[in-house]
Write an enzyme that holds these catalytic residues in place. Structure first.
Site, PDB file in Angstrom:
ATOM      1  N   SER A 125       0.850  -1.044   0.062  1.00 14.46           N
ATOM      2  CA  SER A 125       0.047  -0.135   0.145  1.00 14.46           C
ATOM      3  C   SER A 125       0.879   1.812   0.350  1.00 14.46           C
ATOM      4  O   SER A 125       1.729   1.345  -1.023  1.00 14.46           O
ATOM      5  CB  SER A 125      -0.777  -0.103   0.898  1.00 14.46           C
ATOM      6  OG  SER A 125      -2.126   0.637   0.835  1.00 14.46           O
TER       7      SER A 125
ATOM      8  N   HIS B 160      -7.150  -6.182  -0.767  1.00 17.24           N
ATOM      9  CA  HIS B 160      -6.264  -4.907  -0.202  1.00 17.24           C
ATOM     10  C   HIS B 160      -4.741  -5.596   0.291  1.00 17.24           C
ATOM     11  O   HIS B 160      -5.488  -6.000   1.381  1.00 17.24           O
ATOM     12  CB  HIS B 160      -6.492  -3.507   0.087  1.00 17.24           C
ATOM     13  CG  HIS B 160      -4.980  -2.615   0.255  1.00 17.24           C
ATOM     14  ND1 HIS B 160      -4.821  -2.393  -0.913  1.00 17.24           N
ATOM     15  CD2 HIS B 160      -5.138  -2.092   0.747  1.00 17.24           C
ATOM     16  CE1 HIS B 160      -3.846  -1.707  -0.672  1.00 17.24           C
ATOM     17  NE2 HIS B 160      -3.770  -0.984   0.699  1.00 17.24           N
TER      18      HIS B 160
ATOM     19  N   ASP C 140     -14.760 -20.832 -10.108  1.00 19.64           N
ATOM     20  CA  ASP C 140     -14.705 -21.035  -8.094  1.00 19.64           C
ATOM     21  C   ASP C 140     -15.229 -19.773  -7.237  1.00 19.64           C
ATOM     22  O   ASP C 140     -14.062 -19.471  -6.685  1.00 19.64           O
ATOM     23  CB  ASP C 140     -13.084 -21.142  -8.515  1.00 19.64           C
ATOM     24  CG  ASP C 140     -12.165 -20.372  -9.521  1.00 19.64           C
ATOM     25  OD1 ASP C 140     -12.974 -19.424  -9.711  1.00 19.64           O
ATOM     26  OD2 ASP C 140     -10.316 -20.237  -8.977  1.00 19.64           O
TER      27      ASP C 140
ATOM     28  N   VAL D 260     -14.048 -16.381  -8.586  1.00 24.25           N
ATOM     29  CA  VAL D 260     -12.650 -15.525  -8.785  1.00 24.25           C
ATOM     30  C   VAL D 260     -12.700 -15.375 -10.018  1.00 24.25           C
ATOM     31  O   VAL D 260     -12.676 -16.419 -10.786  1.00 24.25           O
ATOM     32  CB  VAL D 260     -11.869 -16.401  -7.954  1.00 24.25           C
ATOM     33  CG1 VAL D 260     -10.311 -15.513  -8.567  1.00 24.25           C
ATOM     34  CG2 VAL D 260     -11.497 -16.516  -6.355  1.00 24.25           C
TER      35      VAL D 260
ATOM     36  N   ASP E 116     -12.429 -18.062 -17.672  1.00 27.76           N
ATOM     37  CA  ASP E 116     -11.067 -18.894 -16.654  1.00 27.76           C
ATOM     38  C   ASP E 116     -10.932 -20.042 -17.033  1.00 27.76           C
ATOM     39  O   ASP E 116      -9.472 -20.490 -16.770  1.00 27.76           O
ATOM     40  CB  ASP E 116     -10.038 -18.071 -16.195  1.00 27.76           C
ATOM     41  CG  ASP E 116     -11.256 -18.555 -14.600  1.00 27.76           C
ATOM     42  OD1 ASP E 116     -11.760 -19.271 -14.186  1.00 27.76           O
ATOM     43  OD2 ASP E 116     -10.582 -17.760 -13.916  1.00 27.76           O
TER      44      ASP E 116
ATOM     45  N   ASP F 196      -8.354  -5.995  -5.570  1.00 27.63           N
ATOM     46  CA  ASP F 196      -8.120  -4.600  -4.786  1.00 27.63           C
ATOM     47  C   ASP F 196      -9.173  -3.059  -4.509  1.00 27.63           C
ATOM     48  O   ASP F 196      -9.332  -3.087  -5.727  1.00 27.63           O
ATOM     49  CB  ASP F 196      -6.733  -3.889  -4.897  1.00 27.63           C
ATOM     50  CG  ASP F 196      -6.494  -3.044  -3.790  1.00 27.63           C
ATOM     51  OD1 ASP F 196      -7.580  -2.850  -2.640  1.00 27.63           O
ATOM     52  OD2 ASP F 196      -5.118  -3.184  -3.451  1.00 27.63           O
TER      53      ASP F 196
ATOM     54  N   ASP G 126     -17.096 -14.705 -14.706  1.00 27.84           N
ATOM     55  CA  ASP G 126     -16.136 -15.747 -13.063  1.00 27.84           C
ATOM     56  C   ASP G 126     -15.415 -17.228 -14.371  1.00 27.84           C
ATOM     57  O   ASP G 126     -15.149 -17.991 -13.920  1.00 27.84           O
ATOM     58  CB  ASP G 126     -17.809 -16.157 -11.935  1.00 27.84           C
ATOM     59  CG  ASP G 126     -16.376 -18.213 -10.913  1.00 27.84           C
ATOM     60  OD1 ASP G 126     -15.114 -17.986 -11.798  1.00 27.84           O
ATOM     61  OD2 ASP G 126     -17.107 -18.378 -10.546  1.00 27.84           O
TER      62      ASP G 126
END
Length: 510
Positions: free
Chosen positions: A160, A417, A235, A237, A231, A379, A228
């Site tokens: 950060s 983050h 999952d 993500v 890819d 993030d 989702d």
């Protein structure tokens, strides 16, 4: 000859007053104003004050293992507006055999409090770059005095604002550190916080535009439904949000408003958050936020929505910055922020102090320095595309072949983050090497610096409940950008061994 710990109290260094030099026995230690740190080895604690200018008051601490020093130095960074010494980071480093140092960067304040900067330009400079450098130089002198030798290698790893500090060191003071890890760097400070007020105005100028945290799960669900599976693995993500073509308009309420839909003003605001700040000519000033991973306090709830309009963490940072560092007016009203004028005022006044955007790392490269940058794709504090933009600027400036010899970028799918989020998010991104280089970014950096072995993929782990004691949920390789992890189509998609790092085009056509 090495010095005793007590004798370091009389050590004379330029612009430095040493206030404490004490031998701390093994066990628990309670730092000033901090929580007790348990299970520490015996160490020599040196504390002091640096005054490079009349308005400077940089507090610092250096901790040195009494025995078992590994011959290395670890600099510790700060998050947010800093304002406190990172004692927990010191404890981790000294427990692993490192001599280590941390600073409050020249002021005492809460992490989102920027009031200290008002009419104190020298303190802003201390925060911007001087305090970390001064602390690093003085720490090395203290290490030399205590052990009778300089550290063989020096490292800095932080996230950060700490990632901004890391890049600032590589750019301004390339001799300070041999190896640097810059996590989720807030290096384009003035435009990052421009984006904070862009989001604030987008969600509060019209009260109907505010998106409450209760609606964030619906936003994430819609984004996952759209992207989702891109890819090849469903999952929870979105591995590469830059490929995601998610239209928030699908969330428009068709009946009474509820937490499962958005009103038209809310959709307009959401599109602005995803697009990022643009001036009235349509020019992009900073990237927008990525789709996926919006839920959770470390997601949009804490950073973007807050518990009420203009109560988010992001707003606190941005408002404090413009009040105290740009306009020098504690009563300045963010409603007067002008997307065409305000960013330029900020750049003209403090970009040269706070931004770490210089792509010319030739001096760092020439002395053998190695740099690893990482950023979580989910993030909600700092848009992930910022890290890609900086990395690409270095490649453009240095040349692809030269850059490949000393810099790596790892984009982390599903990580929020610095940590957390739905994806695998533990990969040794802490300040010290603890495991093998394949699973530990810090160990990979040290192997690169000390043996010349460049890192390739690094295995990230997702623990059940984000708690190691509860066991591993999933592992996934982190690929050196621009490569991405592609499931081979066989075996469990929760096992990193069943993935390969491929070019993005290959992943899209598979």
């Amino acid at each position: 000859m090495a010095a005793t710990c007590d004798s370091l109290a009389t050590l004379t260094l330029p612009g430095t007053t040493i206030t404490t030099a004490q031998a701390v026995p093994a066990g628990s230690f309670s730092p000033p104003g901090g929580q007790p740190i348990k299970d520490l080895p015996a160490f020599c604690r040196v504390a002091g004050v640096l005054k490079p200018t009349a308005d400077s008051d940089i507090q610092f601490e250096v901790w040195l293992p009494t025995s078992g020093w590994n011959g290395k130095f670890q600099g510790i960074g700060n998050g947010g507006f800093a304002g406190a010494i990172n004692f927990s980071g010191l404890g981790v480093a000294v427990s692993h055999g490192y001599a280590t140092a941390s600073t409050d960067t020249g002021h005492h304040a809460g992490v989102t409090d920027g009031a200290w900067a008002l009419a104190h330009r020298e303190k802003v400079i201390d925060f911007g770059y001087r305090a970390i450098h001064e602390t690093t130089e003085k720490a090395k002198s203290i290490i030399h005095a205590f052990y009778g030798e300089q550290p063989k290698h020096s490292y800095f790893s932080s996230c950060s604002n700490g990632g901004r500090q890391a890049l600032m060191e590589a750019q301004r003071y390339p001799a300070d550190y041999d190896g640097i890890i810059a996590g989720a760097p807030a290096n384009f400070w003035t435009h990052l916080l421009t984006g904070g007020l862009w989001n604030a105005q987008a969600t509060t100028s019209d009260p109907a535009s505010y998106i409450p945290s209760s609606k964030i799960p619906a936003i994430e669900s819609a984004a996952l439904a759209a992207c989702d599976a891109l890819d090849g693995v469903k999952d929870g993500v979105i591995d590469d949000p830059s490929r995601c073509q998610f239209d928030p308009a699908v969330l428009l309420c068709s009946g009474p408003e509820s937490n499962t839909c958005l009103t038209q003003p809310q959709i307009t605001a959401l599109k602005k958050i995803y697009s990022g700040p643009r001036n009235t000519k349509g020019e992009q000033l900073f990237p927008g936020y990525s789709t996926g991973g919006e839920t959770g306090f470390n997601g949009w709830q804490g950073w973007i929505s807050g518990n009420a309009p203009a109560k988010s963490i992001q707003f606190a940072f941005a408002n404090q910055f413009f009040q105290n560092m740009v306009y020098d007016d504690a009563a300045w009203d963010y409603h007067t922020f002008d997307i065409d004028r305000s960013p330029k005022i900020a750049d003209d006044k403090v970009a040269g102090i706070l931004n770490a955007t210089d792509p010319d790392l030739k001096r760092f490269q020439k002395r053998g320095g190695k740099l690893i940058v990482y950023h979580g794709w989910s993030d909600a504090a700092i848009p992930p595309l910022n890290a890609i933009n900086y990395y690409q600027s270095v490649v453009s400036k240095m040349g692809a072949k030269e850059a490949a010899g000393f810099v790596r970028l790892y984009m982390v799918p599903g990580m929020q983050h610095c940590s957390g989020g739905p994806g695998p998010n533990v990969f040794g991104q802490s300040s010290v090497a603890e495991k093998d280089p394949q699973h530990d970014m810090s160990a990979a950096l040290e192997l690169w610096v000390e043996k010349g072995t460049a890192p390739a993929e690094i295995i990230a782990t997702k623990y059940k409940g984000d708690t190691p004691a509860t066991g591993v949920l999933r592992t996934r390789p982190l690929c050196a950008y621009p490569l991405v992890a592609q499931w081979k189509g066989n075996g469990s998609s929760d096992d990193a061994a069943n993935f390969a790092c491929v070019k993005p085009a290959a992943a899209q056509t598979k």
